[in-house]
Scaffold this active site. Structure first.
Site, PDB file in Angstrom:
ATOM      1  N   ASP A  10       0.853  -1.181   0.000  1.00  0.00           N
ATOM      2  CA  ASP A  10       0.000   0.000   0.000  1.00  0.00           C
ATOM      3  C   ASP A  10       0.897   1.242   0.000  1.00  0.00           C
ATOM      4  OD1 ASP A  10      -1.660   2.146   0.712  1.00  0.00           O
ATOM      5  OD2 ASP A  10      -2.751   0.999   2.223  1.00  0.00           O
ATOM      6  N   ASN A  24      -6.318  13.011  -9.784  1.00  0.00           N
ATOM      7  CA  ASN A  24      -7.112  13.503 -10.899  1.00  0.00           C
ATOM      8  C   ASN A  24      -6.856  15.000 -11.002  1.00  0.00           C
ATOM      9  OD1 ASN A  24      -9.156  15.025  -9.396  1.00  0.00           O
ATOM     10  ND2 ASN A  24      -9.934  13.026  -8.755  1.00  0.00           N
ATOM     11  N   GLY A  32      -9.348   5.189  -6.088  1.00  0.00           N
ATOM     12  CA  GLY A  32      -8.046   4.555  -6.245  1.00  0.00           C
ATOM     13  C   GLY A  32      -6.984   5.130  -5.329  1.00  0.00           C
ATOM     14  N   VAL A  33      -5.779   5.286  -5.874  1.00  0.00           N
ATOM     15  CA  VAL A  33      -4.645   5.809  -5.114  1.00  0.00           C
ATOM     16  C   VAL A  33      -4.967   7.206  -4.579  1.00  0.00           C
ATOM     17  CG1 VAL A  33      -2.239   6.595  -5.294  1.00  0.00           C
ATOM     18  CG2 VAL A  33      -2.925   4.452  -6.375  1.00  0.00           C
ATOM     19  N   ASP A  34      -5.559   8.035  -5.425  1.00  0.00           N
ATOM     20  CA  ASP A  34      -5.874   9.411  -5.047  1.00  0.00           C
ATOM     21  C   ASP A  34      -6.748   9.456  -3.792  1.00  0.00           C
ATOM     22  OD1 ASP A  34      -5.834  12.197  -5.332  1.00  0.00           O
ATOM     23  OD2 ASP A  34      -7.474  12.223  -6.767  1.00  0.00           O
ATOM     24  N   SER A 122      -1.719   5.664 -13.933  1.00  0.00           N
ATOM     25  CA  SER A 122      -2.661   5.404 -15.043  1.00  0.00           C
ATOM     26  C   SER A 122      -3.028   3.942 -15.233  1.00  0.00           C
ATOM     27  CB  SER A 122      -2.160   5.984 -16.374  1.00  0.00           C
ATOM     28  OG  SER A 122      -2.217   7.392 -16.342  1.00  0.00           O
ATOM     29  N   GLY A 124      -4.563   1.935 -13.196  1.00  0.00           N
ATOM     30  CA  GLY A 124      -5.765   1.531 -12.462  1.00  0.00           C
ATOM     31  C   GLY A 124      -7.008   1.942 -13.231  1.00  0.00           C
ATOM     32  N   ILE A 125      -7.768   2.859 -12.650  1.00  0.00           N
ATOM     33  CA  ILE A 125      -9.038   3.258 -13.252  1.00  0.00           C
ATOM     34  C   ILE A 125      -8.873   4.000 -14.580  1.00  0.00           C
ATOM     35  CG2 ILE A 125     -10.301   3.256 -11.079  1.00  0.00           C
ATOM     36  CD1 ILE A 125     -10.057   6.283 -11.008  1.00  0.00           C
ATOM     37  N   TYR A 126      -7.659   4.457 -14.896  1.00  0.00           N
ATOM     38  CA  TYR A 126      -7.429   5.121 -16.179  1.00  0.00           C
ATOM     39  C   TYR A 126      -7.142   4.122 -17.298  1.00  0.00           C
ATOM     40  CZ  TYR A 126      -7.586   9.855 -14.251  1.00  0.00           C
ATOM     41  OH  TYR A 126      -7.977  11.039 -13.680  1.00  0.00           O
TER      42      TYR A 126
END
Length: 178
Positions: A10, A24, A32-34, A122, A124-126
């Site tokens: 983590d 973002n 996510g990470v953000d 980028s 992950g969700i990107y």
């Protein structure tokens, strides 16, 4: 010479001078990470991000750029926020992804950070394919002149960990990007 390492874990639990947040463009948290960085780091990070939005980034932080804030409650001195590109099969955005790593290291050098921990920006969700994200990350970090003594890639899942480990060992064997 900068030491590159890969760690399964983590990002928000890492001890480093600077943790890189896959942010973002709003800089105001998200998924996510953000989201994890903002949750674990506490309100001080969000307060500095809001101040940055008000002073310099009214339309948000541009893709490929990086900016630093306090690390709040994280075990780091700074968080370096960078906005990765969304993956597109129709448009090559790899230069923007590479810019995230270059710009983050530039900011780290300005701050005097000697240890920098990155997620797979980028990937992950990107939607960036993780093997290609690993290639771009490792090749870019290896090519950047930085004062950082250690750059650590911190990957939450096995697939990303395996991709970064394979890419790093391939470049170490060959002595150059593969």
């Amino acid at each position: 010479m900068t030491q590159l390492t890969v760690v399964r874990g983590d990002l928000t639990r890492q001890r480093a001078d600077a943790l890189v947040n896959a942010a973002n463009s709003s800089l105001l948290g998200g998924g996510g990470v953000d989201g994890a960085v903002h949750r674990r780091g506490g309100p001080a990070i969000l307060a500095e991000c809001r101040a940055l939005r008000a002073a310099r980034y009214g339309r948000g932080l541009p893709t490929g750029q990086a900016v630093a804030t306090t690390a709040g409650d994280l075990d780091a001195r700074w968080v370096i926020h960078t906005v990765g590109p969304r993956y597109s099969a129709e448009e090559d955005r790899s230069a923007l992804l590479a810019s995230c790593y270059r710009e983050s290291l530039r900011v780290a050098d300005e701050l005097g950070a000697r240890t920098v921990a990155f997620p797979a920006v980028s990937a992950g969700i990107y939607g960036w394919p993780v093997e290609d994200a690993a290639r771009i990350a490792v090749e870019t970090v290896r090519s950047v002149r930085t004062e950082a003594e250690e750059v650590r890639f911190v990957l939450l899942d096995d697939r990303a960990y395996d991709a970064f480990t394979a890419r790093l060992s391939r470049t170490a064997r060959n002595g150059k990007p593969a």
